[in-house]
Scaffold this motif. Structure first.
Motif, mmCIF file in Angstrom:
data_model
loop_
_atom_site.group_PDB
_atom_site.id
_atom_site.type_symbol
_atom_site.label_atom_id
_atom_site.label_comp_id
_atom_site.label_asym_id
_atom_site.label_seq_id
_atom_site.Cartn_x
_atom_site.Cartn_y
_atom_site.Cartn_z
ATOM 1 N N UNK A 133 -28.158 0.484 36.248
ATOM 2 C CA UNK A 133 -27.779 1.782 35.692
ATOM 3 C C UNK A 133 -28.103 2.860 36.710
ATOM 4 N N UNK A 134 -27.108 3.653 37.071
ATOM 5 C CA UNK A 134 -27.298 4.691 38.081
ATOM 6 C C UNK A 134 -26.569 5.962 37.651
ATOM 7 N N UNK A 135 -26.967 7.114 38.196
ATOM 8 C CA UNK A 135 -26.243 8.358 37.915
ATOM 9 C C UNK A 135 -24.791 8.253 38.381
ATOM 10 N N UNK A 136 -23.900 8.872 37.649
ATOM 11 C CA UNK A 136 -22.476 8.810 37.961
ATOM 12 C C UNK A 136 -22.178 9.265 39.383
ATOM 13 N N UNK A 137 -22.866 10.312 39.833
ATOM 14 C CA UNK A 137 -22.577 10.848 41.159
ATOM 15 C C UNK A 137 -23.092 9.951 42.290
ATOM 16 N N UNK A 187 -10.789 -18.657 45.162
ATOM 17 C CA UNK A 187 -10.718 -18.555 43.709
ATOM 18 C C UNK A 187 -12.038 -18.236 43.044
ATOM 19 N N UNK A 188 -12.899 -17.472 43.690
ATOM 20 C CA UNK A 188 -14.191 -17.127 43.088
ATOM 21 C C UNK A 188 -13.968 -16.344 41.791
ATOM 22 N N UNK A 189 -14.562 -16.781 40.678
ATOM 23 C CA UNK A 189 -14.321 -16.132 39.386
ATOM 24 C C UNK A 189 -15.244 -14.952 39.088
ATOM 25 N N UNK A 190 -16.180 -14.664 39.991
ATOM 26 C CA UNK A 190 -17.167 -13.615 39.718
ATOM 27 C C UNK A 190 -16.505 -12.241 39.627
ATOM 28 N N UNK A 191 -16.989 -11.435 38.708
ATOM 29 C CA UNK A 191 -16.453 -10.089 38.536
ATOM 30 C C UNK A 191 -17.554 -9.084 38.249
ATOM 31 N N UNK A 192 -17.240 -7.831 38.438
ATOM 32 C CA UNK A 192 -18.172 -6.741 38.155
ATOM 33 C C UNK A 192 -17.438 -5.667 37.359
ATOM 34 N N UNK A 193 -18.152 -5.017 36.481
ATOM 35 C CA UNK A 193 -17.558 -3.933 35.714
ATOM 36 C C UNK A 193 -18.495 -2.738 35.721
ATOM 37 N N UNK A 194 -17.950 -1.572 35.952
ATOM 38 C CA UNK A 194 -18.716 -0.325 35.895
ATOM 39 C C UNK A 194 -18.234 0.443 34.675
ATOM 40 N N UNK A 195 -19.172 0.738 33.770
ATOM 41 C CA UNK A 195 -18.817 1.376 32.505
ATOM 42 C C UNK A 195 -19.532 2.707 32.344
ATOM 43 N N UNK A 196 -18.783 3.687 31.901
ATOM 44 C CA UNK A 196 -19.361 4.986 31.535
ATOM 45 C C UNK A 196 -19.217 5.123 30.028
ATOM 46 N N UNK A 197 -20.364 5.183 29.329
ATOM 47 C CA UNK A 197 -20.353 5.246 27.867
ATOM 48 C C UNK A 197 -20.287 6.683 27.370
ATOM 49 N N UNK A 198 -19.655 6.847 26.233
ATOM 50 C CA UNK A 198 -19.479 8.179 25.653
ATOM 51 C C UNK A 198 -20.807 8.857 25.354
ATOM 52 N N UNK A 201 -23.470 8.619 27.045
ATOM 53 C CA UNK A 201 -24.233 8.892 28.268
ATOM 54 C C UNK A 201 -23.271 9.095 29.427
ATOM 55 N N UNK A 202 -22.589 10.215 29.423
ATOM 56 C CA UNK A 202 -21.527 10.465 30.401
ATOM 57 C C UNK A 202 -22.037 10.745 31.808
ATOM 58 N N UNK A 203 -23.327 10.982 31.955
ATOM 59 C CA UNK A 203 -23.876 11.293 33.270
ATOM 60 C C UNK A 203 -24.285 10.045 34.050
ATOM 61 N N UNK A 204 -24.216 8.868 33.413
ATOM 62 C CA UNK A 204 -24.623 7.627 34.062
ATOM 63 C C UNK A 204 -23.550 6.560 33.908
ATOM 64 N N UNK A 205 -23.635 5.560 34.774
ATOM 65 C CA UNK A 205 -22.743 4.397 34.677
ATOM 66 C C UNK A 205 -23.585 3.129 34.716
#
Length: 215
Positions: free
Chosen positions: A19-23, A104-115, A117-121
């Motif tokens: 978890x990190x600040x959006x900026x 064919x590496x299946x690994x993935x990453x997702x970055x989410x910004x939640x409603x 906590x809009x200042x963090x991802x």
């Protein structure tokens, strides 16, 4: 050499969640190759809407927790490119110059910004890599760290030729290895991409600087 020069450290395992600040999001993504030995390729961007429609009654409508999220996939994902035979005078095929990084590496990453906590991802990861992350066998497919590239550019700006910069680079790599437990690691052990000598690295940086009129 100045004490501010970044040191070469062994790669570390990727946390289950970050978890990190959006900026700071872009800066964190840039650290992954140097810190975790993984390169992520940007995928799709998804943004929630205020007018979601579904076939279920309103009371059963799914509540979206995220404001937006973005997907990424491992740089070794996908399948290697297969091209048809080239139309040449002879039927002799040109031998493959190097192994494909696409396995064919299946690994993935997702970055989410939640409603809420809009200042963090939040960085989350799914699936395991199907290759040995952070090992010598995987190093040839990783980029050299930004610190090492900057070291090369600085020496070129100082007027050193490519041969001399390569000599200084080899010395720099040997003398800037940080190992927390010397009983477990030897300075001769290869645990980072920058320890793998690339004879074209210095020249490639020289060529880029020359084309950009920086030399």
């Amino acid at each position: 050499m100045a004490s501010s020069t970044p040191q070469i450290k062994p790669y570390i395992a990727i946390p289950e969640e970050i978890k990190v600040p959006l900026d700071q999001m872009d800066q964190v993504i840039e650290t992954f190759p140097d810190k975790y030995a993984v390169v992520w390729i940007a995928g799709k961007f998804y943004q929630s809407t205020n007018h979601e429609t579904r076939t279920e009654p309103v009371k059963r409508r799914r509540i979206t927790q995220h404001s937006w999220y973005k997907t990424f996939f491992c740089h070794r994902g996908g399948e290697k490119e297969i091209t048809g035979p080239r139309k040449t005078i002879t039927s002799k095929k040109r031998p493959r110059q190097k192994a494909s990084k696409k396995i064919g590496c299946p690994a993935g990453m997702r970055i989410t910004c939640y409603k809420k906590d809009l200042d963090n991802v939040v960085f989350t990861f799914k699936n395991q890599h199907n290759h040995a992350v952070g090992t010598k066998e995987d190093f040839c497919l990783l980029p050299v760290s930004k610190a090492t590239k900057e070291f090369i550019r600085q020496k070129l700006r100082e007027g050193h030729d490519c041969k001399e910069v390569q000599r200084q680079l080899n010395s720099y790599v040997r003398n800037n290895i940080t190992v927390e437990n010397s009983d477990e690691h030897s300075q001769q052990e290869v645990f980072h991409r920058d320890q793998i000598s690339d004879p074209n690295l210095v020249y490639n940086q020289y060529k880029k600087m020359k084309e950009a009129a920086l030399l």
